[in-house]
Design an enzyme around this catalytic site. Sequence first.
Site, PDB file in Angstrom:
ATOM      1  N   TYR A   1      42.346  12.542  14.071  1.00  0.00           N
ATOM      2  CA  TYR A   1      41.435  11.582  13.439  1.00  0.00           C
ATOM      3  C   TYR A   1      41.345  10.305  14.260  1.00  0.00           C
ATOM      4  CZ  TYR A   1      41.927  14.584   9.300  1.00  0.00           C
ATOM      5  OH  TYR A   1      41.924  15.637   8.431  1.00  0.00           O
TER       6      TYR A   1
ATOM      7  N   GLU B   1      48.332   5.008 -14.249  1.00  0.00           N
ATOM      8  CA  GLU B   1      46.894   5.245 -14.486  1.00  0.00           C
ATOM      9  C   GLU B   1      46.147   3.986 -14.925  1.00  0.00           C
ATOM     10  OE1 GLU B   1      47.668   8.371 -17.189  1.00  0.00           O
ATOM     11  OE2 GLU B   1      47.321   9.962 -15.710  1.00  0.00           O
TER      12      GLU B   1
END
Length: 447
Positions: A344, A425
């Site tokens: 990458y 979360e």
Amino acid sequence: MRSIPSVRGLSPAIALAAVLWSGGAMADQQGPLDARIDAAVNAVEAKVIAWRRDIHQNPELGYQEVRTAKLVADHLTALGYEVKTGVGRTGLVALLRGGKPGPVVALRADMDALPVKEEVDVPFASKVLATWRGQQVPVMHACGHDAHVAILMGVAEVLASMRADLPGTIKLLFQPAEEGSGDGSAGGATSMVRDGAMQDPKPEAVFGLHVSSGLRVGEIALRPAGLMASSDSLRIEIKGSQTHGAMPWGGVDPIVVSAQVVLALQTIASRQIDVTRSPVVVTVGSIHGGNRGNIIPDTVVMEGTIRAHDEDVRNRLHEKIKTVTEGTAHAAGAEAKVTINRGYPVTVNDPPLTAWAGASLRRAAGAERVQESRPVMASEDFSVLAREAPGVFFFLGITPADKRPGALGMGGAAPNHSPRFFIDEAGLKLGVRALSFLTVDYLGRAK
Ligand SMILES: [Zn+2]
Ligand SMILES: [Zn+2]
């Protein structure tokens, strides 16, 4: 961010937007729109958490994301998106055409999990096994791509609720295999680009985020230019000459040469690269040679990884690795074969667009909660998408407020890829909010 670069060099429209939207001048006009986004974000938060748990419990490795892609496709189709599946093998592209003309902007989420055995004690912990490189392995969303998918599904719903008023087109990219293919073939972003994901229509900007254990819930970090490193794989074969372990002068010992090479490679980063220009890392992660103590083997094979933050430095680093390795081997009468496979590229945040995006993100998170990121030596194939259109990639905090963020071993929360990687979360909502603000602001910037 600690400092936002000046808006000089921006196109007039973006410069105007950067000036207006970073200050109070637009606050009155922005207010109702922000309030609408907020209401939609609040309405979708519980669903985002439910999706994330469902995906977390059913993780899929790179190019195996069939269930995840179907979950996404069904949701987006129901919202009125034009959905194209099978882009880059298991990826999908979805379009939402706003009610008014305007630019095209792309948002990306990666979908794949990792061959890691989950150690987090949550009711929706993964017990999934799958095949990876011919072996049965446990699978876990240890990098948080489950959160990325759920967040972008939430953003899709927020934007669909505003569709009639949106000036432009939103392109959602749900990408497979960010963590690599496992079989040496291209990663997911490259596969999607090859299949035309960044064309027809061609986005004028692409945005993405990554959840990070290095930040607390509610925090965002970004930086202009190089955010994450390039990643290239290194293979070195040292060819000596086999002989008896008691009579080393009868051959050429590749084990001693490999030891010299490992140490010599470390002097590249410390002595031959301008560290003020780019941090670099050269790591040898495996050495294999020989099969018993009294035989000097013929060959040693080493594998490693090479990281840089600047494409020029990256190229120079490759040359120096070859020179140092071949020279060290030659001095001992051995031969070295150096193979570097380019992985990458550097994840480059377009500087003017990043300056502009900083204003949106500060409004989404609160100015004091957006910081400038340090350069990160991990890599990301968002970089491949950011070669096709100016990109901005940022980090989103998911470490609980009462825990210390940072890398494991330094007293902080377990890092991405750890079997104990944990997502609070409560942090997901800001992800939905931030990408929604960025998108709506970008589409409206040229008005
Ligand atoms: Zn990862
Ligand atoms: Zn990741």
